[in-house]
Design a protein around this motif. Structure first.
Motif, PDB file in Angstrom:
ATOM      1  N   VAL A  40     -51.476  15.030  21.895  1.00  0.00           N
ATOM      2  CA  VAL A  40     -52.213  14.784  23.141  1.00  0.00           C
ATOM      3  C   VAL A  40     -51.744  13.474  23.795  1.00  0.00           C
ATOM      4  O   VAL A  40     -51.576  13.410  25.010  1.00  0.00           O
ATOM      5  CB  VAL A  40     -53.732  14.752  22.879  1.00  0.00           C
ATOM      6  N   ARG A  41     -51.495  12.461  23.012  1.00  0.00           N
ATOM      7  CA  ARG A  41     -51.030  11.190  23.590  1.00  0.00           C
ATOM      8  C   ARG A  41     -49.614  11.308  24.166  1.00  0.00           C
ATOM      9  O   ARG A  41     -49.278  10.638  25.135  1.00  0.00           O
ATOM     10  CB  ARG A  41     -51.043  10.086  22.533  1.00  0.00           C
ATOM     11  N   ASN A  42     -48.789  12.163  23.548  1.00  0.00           N
ATOM     12  CA  ASN A  42     -47.366  12.182  23.916  1.00  0.00           C
ATOM     13  C   ASN A  42     -46.925  13.406  24.699  1.00  0.00           C
ATOM     14  O   ASN A  42     -45.912  13.364  25.375  1.00  0.00           O
ATOM     15  CB  ASN A  42     -46.498  12.086  22.653  1.00  0.00           C
ATOM     16  N   ASN A  43     -47.664  14.501  24.608  1.00  0.00           N
ATOM     17  CA  ASN A  43     -47.209  15.738  25.257  1.00  0.00           C
ATOM     18  C   ASN A  43     -48.398  16.496  25.831  1.00  0.00           C
ATOM     19  O   ASN A  43     -48.853  16.210  26.932  1.00  0.00           O
ATOM     20  CB  ASN A  43     -46.422  16.577  24.245  1.00  0.00           C
ATOM     21  N   ALA A  44     -48.946  17.447  25.083  1.00  0.00           N
ATOM     22  CA  ALA A  44     -50.109  18.194  25.557  1.00  0.00           C
ATOM     23  C   ALA A  44     -50.787  18.904  24.400  1.00  0.00           C
ATOM     24  O   ALA A  44     -50.115  19.451  23.524  1.00  0.00           O
ATOM     25  CB  ALA A  44     -49.696  19.223  26.603  1.00  0.00           C
ATOM     26  N   GLY A  45     -52.106  18.890  24.416  1.00  0.00           N
ATOM     27  CA  GLY A  45     -52.891  19.613  23.422  1.00  0.00           C
ATOM     28  C   GLY A  45     -54.008  20.371  24.116  1.00  0.00           C
ATOM     29  O   GLY A  45     -54.393  20.031  25.243  1.00  0.00           O
ATOM     30  N   VAL A  46     -54.512  21.407  23.444  1.00  0.00           N
ATOM     31  CA  VAL A  46     -55.618  22.178  24.032  1.00  0.00           C
ATOM     32  C   VAL A  46     -56.771  22.262  23.037  1.00  0.00           C
ATOM     33  O   VAL A  46     -56.570  22.487  21.850  1.00  0.00           O
ATOM     34  CB  VAL A  46     -55.157  23.581  24.490  1.00  0.00           C
ATOM     35  N   PHE A  47     -57.967  22.026  23.539  1.00  0.00           N
ATOM     36  CA  PHE A  47     -59.195  22.074  22.757  1.00  0.00           C
ATOM     37  C   PHE A  47     -60.074  23.202  23.280  1.00  0.00           C
ATOM     38  O   PHE A  47     -60.198  23.384  24.492  1.00  0.00           O
ATOM     39  CB  PHE A  47     -59.999  20.778  22.925  1.00  0.00           C
ATOM     40  N   ASP A  48     -60.714  23.908  22.370  1.00  0.00           N
ATOM     41  CA  ASP A  48     -61.744  24.867  22.761  1.00  0.00           C
ATOM     42  C   ASP A  48     -63.056  24.091  22.932  1.00  0.00           C
ATOM     43  O   ASP A  48     -63.574  23.528  21.970  1.00  0.00           O
ATOM     44  CB  ASP A  48     -61.894  25.929  21.665  1.00  0.00           C
ATOM     45  N   VAL A  49     -63.562  24.054  24.146  1.00  0.00           N
ATOM     46  CA  VAL A  49     -64.845  23.373  24.369  1.00  0.00           C
ATOM     47  C   VAL A  49     -65.865  24.365  24.935  1.00  0.00           C
ATOM     48  O   VAL A  49     -66.796  24.006  25.649  1.00  0.00           O
ATOM     49  CB  VAL A  49     -64.694  22.132  25.284  1.00  0.00           C
ATOM     50  N   SER A  50     -65.681  25.630  24.557  1.00  0.00           N
ATOM     51  CA  SER A  50     -66.561  26.699  25.049  1.00  0.00           C
ATOM     52  C   SER A  50     -67.999  26.551  24.578  1.00  0.00           C
ATOM     53  O   SER A  50     -68.907  27.166  25.130  1.00  0.00           O
ATOM     54  CB  SER A  50     -66.054  28.063  24.572  1.00  0.00           C
ATOM     55  N   HIS A  51     -68.205  25.749  23.508  1.00  0.00           N
ATOM     56  CA  HIS A  51     -69.566  25.568  23.006  1.00  0.00           C
ATOM     57  C   HIS A  51     -70.396  24.736  23.976  1.00  0.00           C
ATOM     58  O   HIS A  51     -71.614  24.749  23.895  1.00  0.00           O
ATOM     59  CB  HIS A  51     -69.534  24.922  21.629  1.00  0.00           C
ATOM     60  N   MET A  52     -69.768  24.007  24.867  1.00  0.00           N
ATOM     61  CA  MET A  52     -70.531  23.183  25.802  1.00  0.00           C
ATOM     62  C   MET A  52     -71.301  24.080  26.775  1.00  0.00           C
ATOM     63  O   MET A  52     -70.942  25.227  27.003  1.00  0.00           O
ATOM     64  CB  MET A  52     -69.618  22.218  26.547  1.00  0.00           C
ATOM     65  N   THR A  53     -72.381  23.516  27.315  1.00  0.00           N
ATOM     66  CA  THR A  53     -73.304  24.313  28.111  1.00  0.00           C
ATOM     67  C   THR A  53     -73.058  24.068  29.601  1.00  0.00           C
ATOM     68  O   THR A  53     -72.992  22.920  30.028  1.00  0.00           O
ATOM     69  CB  THR A  53     -74.753  23.924  27.758  1.00  0.00           C
ATOM     70  N   ILE A  54     -72.918  25.155  30.344  1.00  0.00           N
ATOM     71  CA  ILE A  54     -72.731  25.060  31.793  1.00  0.00           C
ATOM     72  C   ILE A  54     -74.016  25.517  32.467  1.00  0.00           C
ATOM     73  O   ILE A  54     -74.530  26.597  32.165  1.00  0.00           O
ATOM     74  CB  ILE A  54     -71.540  25.937  32.253  1.00  0.00           C
ATOM     75  N   VAL A  55     -74.530  24.691  33.345  1.00  0.00           N
ATOM     76  CA  VAL A  55     -75.798  24.992  34.006  1.00  0.00           C
ATOM     77  C   VAL A  55     -75.609  24.884  35.519  1.00  0.00           C
ATOM     78  O   VAL A  55     -75.167  23.834  36.008  1.00  0.00           O
ATOM     79  CB  VAL A  55     -76.899  24.005  33.572  1.00  0.00           C
ATOM     80  N   ASP A  56     -75.913  25.938  36.224  1.00  0.00           N
ATOM     81  CA  ASP A  56     -75.863  25.887  37.685  1.00  0.00           C
ATOM     82  C   ASP A  56     -77.255  25.617  38.236  1.00  0.00           C
ATOM     83  O   ASP A  56     -78.240  26.226  37.809  1.00  0.00           O
ATOM     84  CB  ASP A  56     -75.306  27.198  38.259  1.00  0.00           C
ATOM     85  N   LEU A  57     -77.324  24.691  39.187  1.00  0.00           N
ATOM     86  CA  LEU A  57     -78.577  24.347  39.851  1.00  0.00           C
ATOM     87  C   LEU A  57     -78.453  24.741  41.313  1.00  0.00           C
ATOM     88  O   LEU A  57     -77.493  24.341  41.981  1.00  0.00           O
ATOM     89  CB  LEU A  57     -78.838  22.840  39.756  1.00  0.00           C
ATOM     90  N   THR A  58     -79.405  25.538  41.783  1.00  0.00           N
ATOM     91  CA  THR A  58     -79.324  26.000  43.168  1.00  0.00           C
ATOM     92  C   THR A  58     -80.656  25.811  43.869  1.00  0.00           C
ATOM     93  O   THR A  58     -81.719  25.809  43.239  1.00  0.00           O
ATOM     94  CB  THR A  58     -78.929  27.497  43.223  1.00  0.00           C
ATOM     95  N   GLY A  59     -80.573  25.637  45.164  1.00  0.00           N
ATOM     96  CA  GLY A  59     -81.778  25.454  45.970  1.00  0.00           C
ATOM     97  C   GLY A  59     -81.504  24.479  47.103  1.00  0.00           C
ATOM     98  O   GLY A  59     -80.559  23.680  47.036  1.00  0.00           O
ATOM     99  N   ASP A  60     -82.345  24.526  48.113  1.00  0.00           N
ATOM    100  CA  ASP A  60     -82.128  23.664  49.287  1.00  0.00           C
ATOM    101  C   ASP A  60     -82.278  22.185  48.942  1.00  0.00           C
ATOM    102  O   ASP A  60     -81.691  21.324  49.591  1.00  0.00           O
ATOM    103  CB  ASP A  60     -83.126  24.016  50.405  1.00  0.00           C
ATOM    104  N   ARG A  61     -83.083  21.896  47.927  1.00  0.00           N
ATOM    105  CA  ARG A  61     -83.366  20.487  47.608  1.00  0.00           C
ATOM    106  C   ARG A  61     -82.631  20.018  46.335  1.00  0.00           C
ATOM    107  O   ARG A  61     -83.045  19.056  45.686  1.00  0.00           O
ATOM    108  CB  ARG A  61     -84.873  20.291  47.434  1.00  0.00           C
TER     109      ARG A  61
END
Lengths: 363, 131
Positions: A40-61
């Motif tokens: 990761v420091r020198n080239n490229a690495g990939v991590f699975d971070v699918s366990h993280m939670t995605i939350v959408d907030l919707t509404g006029d306010r």
């Protein structure tokens, strides 16, 4: 048997050692944690971070709601895709979680919060949202990967439809965009350039395989921890929690004090703490002796008092041990750490330790 | 899994012992142990001359992940330590039964071989852990 991300089978196929992380079966490493770190420091690495939670907030306010919910101020987010790092505080000014908030449009913001805090975060957000008529929706059926390193964006861009590629590569730091069925953001948790990519769960393994085929190294939670420690990025539950304010966790820069009239949860307690000259400070430590600093070791500042290491470990980039620690207020430049009964000398250093492949502290 | 060296004795704590011709005993950690620990970054060695009880603290091996105690499997006096590990602890990862030895002891009493494991008995232990 824990929860499994859409990439679980890919990890096993890549030879991962699987461990439990907040109820999820996640890869710790795929052979060598140190080699993954250097990739990761020198080239490229990939991590699975699918366990993280995605939350959408919707509404006029929704913007008004987030200006109340978060210690940082989403008024800073004015163009679609722009992201902000913030603490979400309780009434006492303690950190419920740290998160990234994205401005999608004026009635839609997206939060990405930690996996281990999912349930309490959702409960807290929903409890606060009702007064603002904001709808809270967890985004499911997705996978998320973090592709990190100096070559990460270039290598990952081959997976982006040509129609979007140029725009994706032009994303400024801390900005995201929808690119077909991918949501791409120039964010990360390693101190390197890169993307975090949210995608439908159904084709995550194809994206993963293609990244590996293009020379991106699969990286586990082990390397993720040493990389974020070098970058002095906090880990929730380790460096801060509900009993700790962001001021005592190196997160003072994420608190938006202005405008003074903005009321946000925890503000009153935070202002009182901010005026306290004896508030503990959050610092970086570099071990001068041989050995390895570890979480919870006792730190003694001679003549001043005692503190504790919140995150300690070996830095593969610096090849010395480093730590984050909470210490009594003061300007001391050295301290001692109790490592199995031996008092080892440490230097108190500015953070980050490492950023964009370069050691940033004096050795 | 590679074959265990047949000329060594083993412990349930994943250490190995070699009885040398001069009566001393060389001690290290097994291939299984180094693999479980991962990349080693530091080894804390005892002082030469230190007298150890069986089960006493002999060394500490630290990987990127965690620190692990290495207990002395026998009673004895530290006769030599592997100084090369101070600068290059990963020797243990690469050659756990050879250049990755940790300590050489002079036994202070007759070695109780019944308290140690033969290669076959240690292999059974590993197989049971995998199952």
């Amino acid at each position: 048997m824990g929860l499994k991300t859409p990439l679980f089978a890919s990890h096993v196929a890549a030879g991962a050692k699987i461990v439990d992380f907040g109820g999820w079966d996640m890869p710790l490493h795929y052979g060598s944690q140190k080699e993954e770190h250097h990739a990761v420091r020198n080239n490229a690495g990939v991590f699975d971070v699918s366990h993280m939670t995605i939350v959408d907030l919707t509404g006029d306010r929704v913007r008004e709601f987030l200006r109340y919910l978060l210690a940082n101020d989403v008024v800073k987010l004015q163009s679609p895709g722009k992201a902000l790092y913030s603490a979400m505080l309780n009434d006492l000014g303690g950190v419920i979680d740290d998160l990234i908030v994205y401005f999608m449009n004026e009635s839609w913001f997206r939060l990405i919060v930690n996996a281990a805090t999912r349930e309490k975060d959702l409960a807290w957000i929903e409890q606060q949202a009702s007064a603002f008529a904001v709808t809270v929706t967890e985004v499911g059926n997705t996978a998320m990967v973090a592709v990190q390193g100096p070559q990460a964006r270039q290598l990952a861009s081959a997976r982006v439809d040509a129609k979007w590629r140029e725009d994706a590569l032009a994303l400024p730091p801390f900005t995201g965009m929808q690119a077909g069925e991918l949501f791409i953001a120039r964010t990360g948790y390693t101190g390197e350039d890169g993307w975090e990519i949210v995608m439908p769960a159904s084709n995550a393994d194809l994206v993963w395989d293609a990244l590996l085929a293009s020379g991106v190294t699969p990286c586990g939670l082990g390397a993720r921890d040493t990389l974020r420690l070098e970058a002095a990025m906090n880990l929730y539950g380790t460096d801060m929690d509900e009993a700790v304010s962001p001021l005592e966790a190196g997160m003072g820069w994420t608190i938006a004090w202005e405008p003074q009239g903005r009321s946000f949860i925890g503000r009153a307690k935070l202002e009182a703490k901010n005026a306290d000259p004896n508030l503990q400070r959050f610092v970086g430590l570099l071990l001068e002796d041989k050995g390895v600093l570890r979480n919870h070791q006792r730190v003694v500042v001679p003549g001043v008092g005692e503190g504790e290491i919140t995150s300690g470990g070996y830095s593969p980039t610096i090849e010395r041990s480093i730590a984050l620690a909470r210490l009594p207020a003061g300007n001391d430049e050295t301290a001692e750490v109790d490592v199995r009964g031996k008092m080892l000398k440490v230097r108190i250093v500015p953070t980050p330790f490492v950023r964009n492949g370069k050691i940033r502290i004096e050795l | 899994m590679t074959e265990l060296p047949g000329d060594l004795l083993y412990t349930e704590d994943h250490e190995w012992l070699r009885r040398e011709d001069d009566g001393s005993v060389t001690i290290g950690i097994t291939d299984h142990a180094q693999a479980a620990l991962g990349d080693l970054v530091y080894v804390e060695l005892p002082e030469v001359g230190l007298e150890l009880d069986s089960g006493g603290d002999m060394a500490v091996v630290e990987s990127v992940k965690a620190a692990s105690d290495v207990f002395s499997p026998i009673a004895g006096i530290v006769e030599a330590v592997n100084e090369d590990l101070a600068d290059d602890p990963e020797i243990i990862n690469g050659d756990p039964y050879g250049n990755g030895w940790i300590v050489r002891l002079r036994p202070s009493e007759k070695i109780d071989e019944d308290a140690l494991l033969s290669p076959n008995a240690y292999q059974d232990l590993l197989d049971a852990e995998d199952a």
